[in-house]
Design a protein around this motif. Structure first.
Motif, short mmCIF file in Angstrom:
data_model
loop_
_atom_site.label_atom_id
_atom_site.label_comp_id
_atom_site.label_asym_id
_atom_site.label_seq_id
_atom_site.Cartn_x
_atom_site.Cartn_y
_atom_site.Cartn_z
N VAL A 158 -4.72 22.94 14.84
CA VAL A 158 -4.65 24.32 14.36
C VAL A 158 -4.27 24.29 12.88
O VAL A 158 -3.11 24.04 12.54
N ASP A 159 -5.27 24.52 12.03
CA ASP A 159 -4.99 24.58 10.59
C ASP A 159 -4.72 26.04 10.24
O ASP A 159 -5.64 26.87 10.24
N THR A 160 -3.47 26.36 9.93
CA THR A 160 -3.11 27.77 9.69
C THR A 160 -3.81 28.32 8.44
O THR A 160 -3.93 29.54 8.31
N ASP A 161 -4.27 27.45 7.57
CA ASP A 161 -5.01 27.92 6.39
C ASP A 161 -6.28 28.68 6.78
O ASP A 161 -6.76 29.53 6.03
N THR A 162 -6.86 28.34 7.94
CA THR A 162 -8.13 29.00 8.31
C THR A 162 -7.92 30.49 8.58
O THR A 162 -8.89 31.25 8.57
N LEU A 163 -6.69 30.91 8.81
CA LEU A 163 -6.46 32.33 9.10
C LEU A 163 -6.63 33.20 7.85
O LEU A 163 -6.77 34.42 7.95
N SER A 164 -6.65 32.56 6.66
CA SER A 164 -6.79 33.35 5.43
C SER A 164 -8.15 34.04 5.35
O SER A 164 -8.31 35.05 4.67
N SER A 165 -9.14 33.49 6.06
CA SER A 165 -10.46 34.12 6.02
C SER A 165 -10.70 35.05 7.20
O SER A 165 -11.77 35.64 7.33
N LEU A 166 -9.70 35.17 8.09
CA LEU A 166 -9.89 35.99 9.29
C LEU A 166 -9.74 37.48 8.93
O LEU A 166 -8.75 37.86 8.30
N THR A 206 2.87 30.85 6.04
CA THR A 206 2.56 29.66 6.83
C THR A 206 3.62 29.32 7.87
O THR A 206 3.31 29.04 9.03
N ASP A 207 4.90 29.35 7.47
CA ASP A 207 5.93 28.93 8.43
C ASP A 207 6.05 29.90 9.59
O ASP A 207 6.28 29.51 10.73
N ALA A 208 5.84 31.20 9.29
CA ALA A 208 5.91 32.18 10.37
C ALA A 208 4.73 32.01 11.32
O ALA A 208 4.88 32.03 12.55
N PRO A 261 9.07 20.81 3.38
CA PRO A 261 9.23 20.51 4.80
C PRO A 261 9.03 21.75 5.68
O PRO A 261 8.54 21.64 6.80
N SER A 262 9.37 22.94 5.15
CA SER A 262 9.23 24.15 5.97
C SER A 262 7.76 24.42 6.31
O SER A 262 7.47 25.16 7.23
N GLN A 263 6.84 23.79 5.54
CA GLN A 263 5.43 24.06 5.80
C GLN A 263 4.71 22.87 6.47
O GLN A 263 3.52 22.96 6.72
#
Lengths: 367, 367
Positions: free
Chosen positions: A170-178, A217-219, A3-5
């Motif tokens: 906003v898919d936070t997973d996309t920030l992994s490639s930034l 992710t949660d942050a 749930p936190s994510q």
């Protein structure tokens, strides 16, 4: 997922043009997040050559299967933010025979979002669009405010429209490639929201900066939601950009001077804003609003975000003033600046004393 | 001037975007009619090579003397209604350093109005504009509805925006330079308003057609005001163009077929609409709505306006059907038509019987 994510949602309240911002991991591949916002069966995904290989397939796999999906892949970069690029999108829409019930999707950073928003605003006098921002800067900045447009050789963002998206995903997973430098540049705007309006959020950022830079992710979800919420409050209070909306420019007057002098692109926008916020803090101290300890605190959080604190060695005091005198916020040739009364409370200084400003610009540390 | 000739005003009610349409002689040279609607000191007048020598000086003489007035003179004609022409207007605005408080003025017919409206909608995300329509068609059509835009090689009016003017100034004196063929074409749309919604107005037109064609000021003023009032009622009832607004297309489905088959420009739009209305009347009779005497009456008023009643000799029944099947109003490949229940009351026929339509298209008189 725990749930936190799980994704969470903020609604931007604009009467009948209200829309949700959904934030969390895993949105791209999951049709539940986009289906409610499609105007009809025709979908045009617009992205760029950097983002397409990373996320275009995943995005398309997350679309319902009965749609007519087309795509436009543009080159990457601020220099592509032109009327010609938008005309390419219109050409593709017309070649596909898309009608007024089509939906445009902006998959990429701020440049893609600005162009696709304007393309949607003007296609057949206005069609639906959905923002899928993939950079932290676009997630916390372009998600709210409805500004769309392109640059003109004579000025940035000169041609455009106010046009609201149906939804922002906003898919936070996309920030992994930034690239980490771009993540830091996005964090500059996040810090800005805390500084101008919410000291509690700033404290939270001070505690979580490591988690954010490690892409927890949660942050990230929390930082993006709180940033968008603050921007939405400020924009709602001042849709016509006469008053309080100017506070969103904390650090931007100094920052624009750095970007303009160094040539746009040499410094990232967020990097220049980071230094600009540190300069605005120092200016606020010289006008007796902030204590030296406040300035140290502000410099520490900017530094922790991985941002520079020193101005370019090549810039003189006059170089700064030459650009700052042209700022659109100025009235009757007095330089106006957004400064801080306290940490968490910004104001507009209508007439900065010249001597104080020049003293700052001479004294401020260079790289 | 005698009271019978003084300008009169209609207000288009759109909440905070409401605006006046002032109609009468002598407006161009008189600053009282334009001053209240200027957003600031910067004014860009856009006109074309036909209108500039006739009215540009008179218009400029009617502006307050303390303004920064610039002008753009474009070529004349529907083929100039392109994104490139609009980009010329943006270039001129930026070269002049015009800001968000500038005002654009459209001095000309429908092409100029559509382009300048779109240029205003997108310059710095939206600035003020004032319409000064100089043809009867633009005075009774583009004055109401907020549609702006340009053509694309793949379709008419494909790029544009809904953007309302601050005011519309209709100087009836400008009609004295309008070729009589264009005056008749404008009268086709005026007759249309009576046919679809106001039999009293149609009776008035039947009595005053000679006065109108002789350019009597009080008759023109009344015809323009009543036409705009009817269009404003219809648009207000259906801003999103789902229902009753379709009634404004009486005669247009047949008319578009004529224009498309003959090549745009060979027939004036209003001429094709005139024949189209006569065909719609005959179709309404074949479906037992109108009496033969109603059809004769409608043909008489179209004829009195100086408009043709016969279709082009070169057009077969199949030529009509080929274009009509592509009409945007059609749903699921059934041909929809705006027809008349009575003189003064139009309706949308959702499924025209093929045999009746083909019978009409075979039988209808050709030139």
């Amino acid at each position: 997922m725990p749930p936190s994510q799980a994704p969470r949602t903020l609604t931007v309240e604009l009467g009948e043009r209200s829309y949700p911002i959904h934030v969390g991991p895993g949105l791209l591949g999951d049709s539940r997040w986009i289906q409610p916002y499609l105007a009809g069966r025709q979908v045009m995904v617009v992205t760029n050559e950097t983002i397409a290989p990373l996320y275009l397939d995943r995005f398309k796999q997350g679309l319902p299967s009965d749609l007519d999906v087309r795509e436009v892949v543009l080159p990457d970069g601020e220099h592509t933010k032109t009327l010609e690029s938008v005309a390419c999108i219109w050409d593709a829409l017309l070649a596909a025979g898309f009608n007024r019930r089509c939906t445009l999707v902006a998959l990429g950073g701020g440049v893609i979002g600005d162009m696709v928003g304007y393309a949607a605003a003007s296609y057949q006098r206005g069609v639906a669009f959905i923002q899928v921002p993939t950079t932290l800067l676009s997630q916390v900045d372009s998600s709210v405010g409805g500004k769309t447009g392109v640059n003109h050789p004579r000025g940035k963002n000169m041609i455009g429209a106010f046009w609201q998206p149906r939804a922002v995903l906003v898919d936070t997973d996309t920030l992994s490639s930034l690239p980490s430098r771009e993540l830091s540049a996005g964090l500059a705007e996040v810090i800005k929201y805390g500084l101008i309006r919410d000291v509690g959020f700033l404290e939270w950022l001070e505690a979580r900066m490591t988690s954010l830079r490690e892409l927890q992710t949660d942050a990230l979800r929390e930082a993006i939601l709180r940033s968008c919420a603050i921007k939405a409050e400020v924009v709602a209070a001042d849709e016509t950009e006469q008053g309080v909306r100017a506070l969103l420019n904390l650090g931007h007057t100094f920052g624009h001077a750095i970007e303009a002098h160094q040539g746009y692109g040499a410094w990232l926008h967020g990097e220049a804003v980071g230094v600009g916020m540190a300069m605005a803090a120092e200016m606020s101290r010289r006008l007796d609003w902030l204590a030296p300890s406040d300035v140290s605190r502000i410099r520490a959080v900017i530094d922790a975000a991985g941002l520079p604190l020193s101005a370019p060695a090549s810039m003189t005091s006059d170089d700064f003033l030459a650009v700052m005198r042209l700022d659109k916020k100025n009235i009757d040739s007095r330089i106006r600046l957004v400064l801080l009364q306290t940490v968490g409370c910004a104001y507009v200084e209508e007439a900065v004393p010249n001597a104080s400003l020049e003293g700052l610009l001479v004294d401020y540390p260079r790289i």
